[in-house]
Design an enzyme around this catalytic site. Sequence first.
Site, mmCIF file in Angstrom:
data_model
loop_
_atom_site.group_PDB
_atom_site.id
_atom_site.type_symbol
_atom_site.label_atom_id
_atom_site.label_comp_id
_atom_site.label_asym_id
_atom_site.label_seq_id
_atom_site.Cartn_x
_atom_site.Cartn_y
_atom_site.Cartn_z
ATOM 1 N N LYS A 114 60.335 28.774 46.355
ATOM 2 C CA LYS A 114 58.893 28.834 46.577
ATOM 3 C C LYS A 114 58.403 27.498 47.130
ATOM 4 O O LYS A 114 58.810 26.435 46.670
ATOM 5 C CB LYS A 114 58.176 29.160 45.261
ATOM 6 C CG LYS A 114 56.720 29.551 45.395
ATOM 7 C CD LYS A 114 56.189 30.055 44.063
ATOM 8 C CE LYS A 114 54.763 30.588 44.171
ATOM 9 N NZ LYS A 114 54.284 31.138 42.881
ATOM 10 N N SER A 359 31.968 46.038 12.315
ATOM 11 C CA SER A 359 30.669 45.589 11.805
ATOM 12 C C SER A 359 29.546 46.565 12.065
ATOM 13 O O SER A 359 28.480 46.456 11.452
ATOM 14 C CB SER A 359 30.312 44.248 12.450
ATOM 15 O OG SER A 359 30.054 44.418 13.830
#
Length: 709
Positions: A114, A359
């Site tokens: 790369k 909740s």
Amino acid sequence: MGHLITVATCSLNQWALDFKGNLARTLESIRIAKERGATFRIGPELEITGYGCADHFLEGDTYLHSWEVLGHILTSKEAEGMLLDIGMPVMHKNVKYNCRVIIQDSKILLIRPKMFMANDGNYRELRWFTPWSKQKTTEEYYLPRMIQKITGQITVPIGDAVIATHDTCIGVEMCEELFTPNSPHIGLSLDGVEIITNSSGSHHELRKLHTRMELIKEATLKSGGIYLYANQQGCDGDRLYYDGCALIVVNGAVVGQGSQFSIGDVEVVTATIDLEDIRSLRSSCSRGIQAASSASYRRIQANMALSDGRLEDNPAIVPTVIRPVFYHTPEEEISLGPACWLWDYLRRSKTSGFFLPLSGGIDSCATATIVASMCRLVVQSCAKGDKQTIADARQVTGESAETGYIPTDPQEFAGRIFHTCYMGTANSSADTRARAKELAETIGSYHVDLNMDTVVAAMQALFTLVTGKTPAFRAHGGSNVENLALQNIQARLRMVIAYIFAQLLPWVRGRPGSLLVLGSANVDECLRGYFTKYDCSSADINPIGSISKADLRRFIAYAQLAFNMPVLESFLHATPTAELEPITENYVQADEVDMGMTYDELTEFGRLRKVYKCGPYNMFTKLVHLWSDKLEVSEIAVKVKRFFFYYSINRHKMTTLTPAYHAESYSPDDNRFDLRPFLYNASWSWQFEKIDRTVFVLEKEQEELKRQK
């Protein structure tokens, strides 16, 4: 009839350091590609190791095992008669490179390192790898002896070169190289390369696919050619979800597109293409002038042709037709990406399910709905006969293969692996309790409803016993310090309760293992620090930790219809509240009032701070223009200063933030993505004084304009 070739790309769900599993998935993708008539196949970036090995890329073992795996591929039956592009790390002259290894019939043709590294945001490639800086240059690489015995080669070329077959030419462009201004595909196409590959480890981010797609199409729109894009898919060991979407593009048009989200491990995309289409598009005079003067790459010969004469002589076989590009909406992305990420985490962690403090608010509701989406995906995959999903589902539920268990109903499956709990106190409302219970029933989770007042009272009594002082809520005459401390007691006790239930609920139900605790703090709360450190936001993983409140609301509105969950309507209209203070005739706690800013404003602050890299003064000047129609200059200044003050004093909370699914470009995650200090001078004296001086000047100018009118 032209020169028809069939090519293949793929998305693989590789796992960091899982060399055995990664090998099996790579070979399976090669087998499928070959079965479909492809002669050339590419795989994702670093497919042998997994992309997310991080500092394991500094270890010699990683390179040793990579060569061992490549040896298995070189000698496999699947690889016979194929030209293959494989991703792995390679050490050359004591320098570590991120490489593509091109192989054909037990020979290595080229190692291509790369050249441009991804080194911002979530990526730290320069920490582990060195970019290959010698463009259009190769050297000799001495193969490990174990590979020499297989290939009969002592050295092979390493560097920036291309592969020439009998009928075409192939070049490599790797991930980040596509995003750079002077991308390799320009020089490759001018030098007559007709097939360009891009093997990537690209993560999902909301609304990001459009950018990637346009860049890939543009790579061949004016240059011509075939572009093969392969990507990692799944969670390979971290916060990121690699979102696949393998592509085959010809002359700027898509002829093959894989899924962006999948719980499958191997997906192969193939297409039959006429090479003459590329040659025809490249016939313009101006391109010819540029191409004739461009520098050449070294061509490495592959003793094969990609085209098959049988295809060309058969009029029934035609090139793959152009197809429209498919995009998911952001709401669909939220329903699919975090769900796939959760499934990977669950099946690979060898735990028995999830535990979620529910909740009755929209955040935990969204988290629960994402789990419901995951259950739907598992059932759909099992219905298609995916053997890996069936095996994983049995492992998670503790069922043996002999039972023949296969999930067929999302609610039934949720009842086995998903556990929810409403932890009420005297400050909780009947509405939130009822919403939590109805949502749990709709999803099918194993639900626990409890009151924790006695535990809270015991903690307060202990404090009073030790200090002789009894703190009181603000509503009962207490100070702000007392009020905040009493809220935090409840929040932190919920975390303790969550973990004891997560460890013991499977035992209660007569099942083995323990549960992963899910967090449900959204990205805006994290940015502002509007949560208690080590409360129930402290969990094992958090699927919504990088998603804004606004996007979560849109997701819930979508899921209400898409998942046929009418109960979600009530969550959309509920006022966001922590329910940690007493409810009185004159006061009900509300998040946006507590914070002194709305969630929409927080989203704007977050984008300007992270994406646009604004400090306090720059943010203020931008918002003066953006918000001039709704706020006075002095009001904007107050909000900006308030944001940076609370951001500063709460930044330390990010150091212990629950690992969260990465989905948003302004995530404040200190651990990997947002590398900023956690100890600030929260007065920001120089910056805030400049804001105040600018406010004074702007207000004087506005007054003068009014007088002139």
